[in-house]
Structure formats: C-alpha cells, structure tokens
Design a protein around this motif. Structure first.
Motif, PDB file in Angstrom:
ATOM      1  N   TYR A   1      33.970  37.658  36.322  1.00  0.00           N
ATOM      2  CA  TYR A   1      35.158  37.782  37.166  1.00  0.00           C
ATOM      3  C   TYR A   1      35.622  36.389  37.589  1.00  0.00           C
ATOM      4  N   THR A   2      36.873  36.304  38.017  1.00  0.00           N
ATOM      5  CA  THR A   2      37.412  35.081  38.610  1.00  0.00           C
ATOM      6  C   THR A   2      37.655  35.320  40.092  1.00  0.00           C
ATOM      7  N   CYS A   3      37.645  34.274  40.892  1.00  0.00           N
ATOM      8  CA  CYS A   3      37.863  34.404  42.333  1.00  0.00           C
ATOM      9  C   CYS A   3      38.877  33.367  42.795  1.00  0.00           C
ATOM     10  N   TYR A   4      39.915  33.837  43.515  1.00  0.00           N
ATOM     11  CA  TYR A   4      40.909  32.946  44.097  1.00  0.00           C
ATOM     12  C   TYR A   4      40.910  33.106  45.612  1.00  0.00           C
ATOM     13  N   SER A   5      41.159  31.995  46.312  1.00  0.00           N
ATOM     14  CA  SER A   5      41.392  32.022  47.752  1.00  0.00           C
ATOM     15  C   SER A   5      42.893  31.942  47.978  1.00  0.00           C
ATOM     16  N   LEU A   6      43.461  32.962  48.649  1.00  0.00           N
ATOM     17  CA  LEU A   6      44.907  33.042  48.854  1.00  0.00           C
ATOM     18  C   LEU A   6      45.225  32.658  50.296  1.00  0.00           C
ATOM     19  N   ARG A   7      45.898  31.530  50.470  1.00  0.00           N
ATOM     20  CA  ARG A   7      46.217  31.000  51.792  1.00  0.00           C
ATOM     21  C   ARG A   7      47.723  30.990  52.018  1.00  0.00           C
ATOM     22  N   GLY A   8      48.129  31.175  53.272  1.00  0.00           N
ATOM     23  CA  GLY A   8      49.545  31.179  53.618  1.00  0.00           C
ATOM     24  C   GLY A   8      49.788  31.819  54.971  1.00  0.00           C
TER      25      GLY A   8
ATOM     26  N   LEU B   1      25.529  57.796  45.555  1.00  0.00           N
ATOM     27  CA  LEU B   1      25.878  56.399  45.308  1.00  0.00           C
ATOM     28  C   LEU B   1      24.642  55.597  44.931  1.00  0.00           C
ATOM     29  N   GLU B   2      24.854  54.598  44.080  1.00  0.00           N
ATOM     30  CA  GLU B   2      23.790  53.677  43.703  1.00  0.00           C
ATOM     31  C   GLU B   2      24.229  52.255  44.021  1.00  0.00           C
ATOM     32  N   SER B   3      23.463  51.556  44.841  1.00  0.00           N
ATOM     33  CA  SER B   3      23.803  50.189  45.217  1.00  0.00           C
ATOM     34  C   SER B   3      23.571  49.262  44.031  1.00  0.00           C
ATOM     35  N   ARG B   4      24.545  48.347  43.745  1.00  0.00           N
ATOM     36  CA  ARG B   4      24.450  47.494  42.569  1.00  0.00           C
ATOM     37  C   ARG B   4      24.357  45.997  42.895  1.00  0.00           C
ATOM     38  N   TYR B   5      25.327  45.425  43.592  1.00  0.00           N
ATOM     39  CA  TYR B   5      25.329  43.986  43.802  1.00  0.00           C
ATOM     40  C   TYR B   5      26.216  43.648  44.991  1.00  0.00           C
ATOM     41  N   HIS B   6      26.264  42.360  45.344  1.00  0.00           N
ATOM     42  CA  HIS B   6      27.155  41.921  46.408  1.00  0.00           C
ATOM     43  C   HIS B   6      27.896  40.655  45.982  1.00  0.00           C
ATOM     44  N   LEU B   7      29.073  40.463  46.583  1.00  0.00           N
ATOM     45  CA  LEU B   7      29.903  39.278  46.354  1.00  0.00           C
ATOM     46  C   LEU B   7      29.991  38.499  47.662  1.00  0.00           C
ATOM     47  N   LEU B   8      29.933  37.184  47.580  1.00  0.00           N
ATOM     48  CA  LEU B   8      29.978  36.349  48.766  1.00  0.00           C
ATOM     49  C   LEU B   8      31.392  35.838  48.991  1.00  0.00           C
ATOM     50  N   GLY B   9      31.734  35.638  50.280  1.00  0.00           N
ATOM     51  CA  GLY B   9      33.104  35.260  50.618  1.00  0.00           C
ATOM     52  C   GLY B   9      33.281  33.878  51.185  1.00  0.00           C
TER      53      GLY B   9
ATOM     54  N   LYS C   1      40.421  36.682  49.711  1.00  0.00           N
ATOM     55  CA  LYS C   1      39.580  36.401  48.564  1.00  0.00           C
ATOM     56  C   LYS C   1      39.854  37.475  47.517  1.00  0.00           C
ATOM     57  N   ALA C   2      40.251  37.047  46.309  1.00  0.00           N
ATOM     58  CA  ALA C   2      40.604  37.973  45.232  1.00  0.00           C
ATOM     59  C   ALA C   2      39.628  37.827  44.082  1.00  0.00           C
ATOM     60  N   TYR C   3      38.899  38.901  43.767  1.00  0.00           N
ATOM     61  CA  TYR C   3      37.934  38.914  42.664  1.00  0.00           C
ATOM     62  C   TYR C   3      38.510  39.786  41.549  1.00  0.00           C
ATOM     63  N   SER C   4      38.824  39.182  40.410  1.00  0.00           N
ATOM     64  CA  SER C   4      39.432  39.909  39.285  1.00  0.00           C
ATOM     65  C   SER C   4      38.470  39.948  38.120  1.00  0.00           C
ATOM     66  N   PHE C   5      38.125  41.166  37.681  1.00  0.00           N
ATOM     67  CA  PHE C   5      37.252  41.345  36.522  1.00  0.00           C
ATOM     68  C   PHE C   5      38.118  41.390  35.270  1.00  0.00           C
ATOM     69  N   THR C   6      37.606  40.838  34.173  1.00  0.00           N
ATOM     70  CA  THR C   6      38.382  40.759  32.949  1.00  0.00           C
ATOM     71  C   THR C   6      37.723  41.583  31.845  1.00  0.00           C
ATOM     72  N   SER C   7      38.547  42.198  31.011  1.00  0.00           N
ATOM     73  CA  SER C   7      38.025  43.027  29.913  1.00  0.00           C
ATOM     74  C   SER C   7      38.201  42.333  28.572  1.00  0.00           C
TER      75      SER C   7
END
Length: 462
Positions: free
Chosen positions: A94-101, A415-423, A456-462
C-alpha cells in the motif's frame, strides 16, 4: 483426453461442469493441459460463477466497454489479489499520504461515488474522500495521489458530514444547526435547512430510489428531510431529556435505530434511549410512508442499568390507518466492563451488530449472542468503520486495527484480527479521531497538537 468429433459440445459441457469443483489456482493449472481443457477453463460462465459466489456483487460495467479488454477471469484475479494485500497489510502492498490543509479539527470524512465496496471499479478507480472541519470548510481529496480537488467557502464550524453516493451529494451540519448539501464533484452548495440545534446527528439512506435524511437534534427530536433539496417531511419528539446522537440504519433498510449515549450525571452507567426497529409490513412499500420514528410509549422511552447496560430493539408496525402498534423485537445485556463516554455502534447487516467502548470491541448477533470480542488497542477506540469484508478501528494510540470477516463453521459469522497500521508520532498528534474505508483504501484523521488535523490515506494496489 481426445474430443469426440461427433459430440464436441457435449464433452466440453462435461469439462465445464467438472471444473466448477476446482479452485481458481487449479482452474489455471488445468488450462495448461491441452487446447480443449484451456477453452473449457477459460469459459466466462465459470469465472462469473466464481465472482458471484465470492462477492455476490460485482461492478462489471467495464467488462462490456469497447475500449477495455477485461473479463470475468481478470476481474476475479485482480480483486482476489487486492483483497490478499488488504488481508496482509504488508509494507509495499500500500501507499500512504498525509493530507494537510485543514486549520481546525476534522469532525468526519466520507467516500464519494465510485468508491463503494458494493460497486467497485477495479480499473478506473480514483478514490475521493471529503472531510469536514471546525475551520468551517469541506475539502475533497484524491487519496491516490494525495491532492486537494476542491474546498468549500468558509462557514460556521462544521459538526458532521455524510454523503449519498447514489446522487453524488455531500451533506454537512454546522454548529448553528444549518444543514447543507454540496455537489460532490464541484463543491457547489445545492440546498440548506436550519434545525436550530447546536449539534445534529445525520443519517442518509435511499429507499426504492427515494432520498431521505434523518436528523437527530440536541433537543431530543428526530426530523426527516426528503430529496437533496432538504424538504421537511416530519419532526417527532423522541425524548426531551437527552439529545439524539445515535442514528443507525441496517444495510438492507429493514430497521432504523435512534438513541443517545449521553449521561445525566457522572455515575458509571450507559443509556440507550428510544431504540426503534423500523420495518415495512403490510401492503404498501416502505417508501410510501414518511420514514419518521413514531411517538414512543412511556414504558419504552429509556433503558437504564447501572451495572449491565442493555440494548432494546422495538418494532413500529405501520398499518394503513393512523394507529400505531409496538412490540419488542430483541433485548439483551451488553457486556461492557467499563464506563465509556464514547459508545460506537455499527451494523454489518440486519443480523449482526458491532459495538465498541473504551479499548474493547464486540460483535453481537441480533439475538444478543456474543460472536467475538477484541481488546488490542492500548488507548480508547475513537472510531470504527466496516463493510462486508472487514472492520477497521481507530484509536487514540495512533493505530488502526484491521479485522477480517469470516464464517467459522457452526459458530457462524465472526471476525479475525489481522494487522495494524501506524499513523505517526505522538510528538505531533494525540491519536486517530475518525476512520473510513472502501474496497481498496483506508483514510483516517489524526488530531494535531497544534490544532490542525491531518488525514492519513492508505491505498492498496492491485
């Protein structure tokens, strides 16, 4: 295997039928055996069947495009690969962007049309998210490249934001009780309505192609508006003691819940008031009735327990006459181990509820059976979002926890817990405040210590 020259279609049909029992990996393997097996394994019907078995909904408009060479097979493989990346959450997936404004606190964020998990476009997706802030602006972002698309004129501090993907409308409420609709592609204001409530809770939904917005107010009333012009249909006083700040509709529109999570004092108790299950019964469709909550009988206007809070679901049975009847559908105790001022309630479907309070998250059936529970965050959960694939929780510990839905045999859905993302770092932020997700991305807001929140925007790519 040699094809019968007298009955080639019969043999091919038999191969296709046999191949229905194969997994996608096996289907790809057998396609390399010979020409006949390849033709059978490439049959569009086989891959269409696999798509609908796995997801039950697929956006296949692009498959018929003259400009794009797509197929059921490519759709299945691409979407499966995307979900595999979302399931693992590994760096590089995935990619991560910080969106400020924004120059104030972010009060909410929503995805716009074309990004729904119910109708994903895997090839032409350009995820767009709208955020609302106490700085009085609505901002639209392209989260794939981290750019700002438009910003609304500054107004009174905003308190909430929702959207209608079907009609490309964004709806906001501000601190003066003014509700506005915005054209999601341009940010142009379309309509406004004043509720005279300093805080409004918004719930937008469509029934039989009709557009509705239900508004919970600080005065304890529920107001229903129709169409993006915000035409008032009804206003019902639910409870004049508490403000209505819980509004929830089931994905299949079988019920609507209205209630409150406020407390009259500082004692450790949770109150869920006036919880209603709104159903369509009788000859006429639901859309022929004004979708407002009924007057509440005095015996059901509050449910208060000091040690074991409970959730009661009431059914409003609409008749052709003006009379109304009520019956309790379900009631069960909530296993809250601690008092929390922030109770979060979402519906996976009409038979599954997700509830979070403090650091814990629970999954209940509508019958009250506890299906799963999680306590992985080190600080309180601030927001949750869910779809048919996963649940994402945001916390003040600056992490997003991702859990995947699964069918656990005799135990049913869980539900099955999988992972975490940091901010980010706590030196700059106080933690996550809001989170939203679609079929390929997750967006969350972090509370900046300087008063300026960041997305914080996390985009997964296929």
């Amino acid at each position: 295997m040699t094809m019968d020259p007298h009955h080639p279609s019969l043999i091919n049909d038999c191969l296709i039928q046999i191949f229905t029992f194969l997994s996608e990996d096996d289907l790809i393997s057998v396609s390399t055996v010979c020409k006949d097996w390849y033709e059978a394994a490439e049959t569009p019907w086989l891959w269409r069947r696999k798509c609908l078995q796995r997801w039950s909904f697929c956006n296949l408009a692009v498959l018929g495009s003259e400009h794009v060479n797509h197929s059921w097979k490519r759709y299945f493989l691409r979407r499966s690969h995307l979900e595999m990346k979302m399931t693992k959450g590994q760096s590089g997936g995935y990619t991560c962007y910080s969106l400020r404004g924004h120059t104030g606190r972010v009060v909410g964020l929503v995805y716009l049309q074309g990004n729904s998990s119910q109708n994903p476009d895997l090839w032409n997706s350009c995820p767009t998210v709208c955020s609302a802030s106490t700085d009085g602006t609505v901002r639209a972002w392209n989260i794939q490249n981290g750019t700002l698309l438009w910003c609304s004129p500054t107004q009174s501090p905003l308190t909430e934001i929702v959207c209608d993907e079907l009609h490309e409308v964004v709806i906001t409420a501000d601190s003066t009780g003014v509700i506005k609709t915005w054209q999601s592609q341009t940010g142009q204001e379309e309509a406004s309505f004043s509720t005279a409530s300093p805080h409004c809770t918004l719930l937008q939904y469509n029934i039989n192609n009709d557009w509705f917005l239900t508004v919970g107010t600080s005065q304890g009333s529920v107001c229903t508006l129709a169409d993006s012009t915000l035409t008032k249909k009804s206003s019902i006083m639910v409870c004049d003691t508490f403000k209505v700040n819980i509004l929830l509709v089931s994905p299949d529109k079988k019920w609507i819940v209205a209630g409150t999570k406020d407390n009259s004092d500082l004692s450790p108790k949770v109150k869920i008031l006036c919880v209603s299950l709104y159903q369509s019964l009788g000859a006429r469709p639901l859309s022929s009735y004004p979708p407002s909550l009924p007057d509440w009988p005095s015996s059901t206007t509050a449910s208060t327990q000091t040690t074991k809070p409970s959730l009661s679901l009431m059914s409003a049975l609409k008749k052709l006459s003006t009379s109304q009847r009520y019956r309790q559908v379900e009631s069960f105790p909530l296993t809250l181990n601690t008092w929390s001022p922030n109770i979060l309630l979402e519906a996976r479907d009409s038979n599954c509820l997700v509830l979070a309070a403090d650091k814990e998250l629970w999954v209940y059936s509508l019958k009250g059976a506890l299906l799963a529970s999680f306590k992985e965050h080190t600080m309180p959960i601030s927001s949750i979002c869910l779809d048919s694939f996963r649940v994402v929780t945001a916390s003040q510990d600056l992490s997003l926890r991702v859990m995947i839905w699964k069918n656990d045999g005799d135990h049913g859905l869980t539900l099955e817990s999988r992972y975490h993302l940091l901010g980010g770092s706590h030196t700059m932020s106080r933690g996550f405040t809001h989170v939203a997700c679609n079929y390929s991305s997750i967006v969350a807001s972090t509370e900046g210590k300087d008063g300026k929140d960041v997305l914080k925007a996390y985009s997964f790519t296929s």
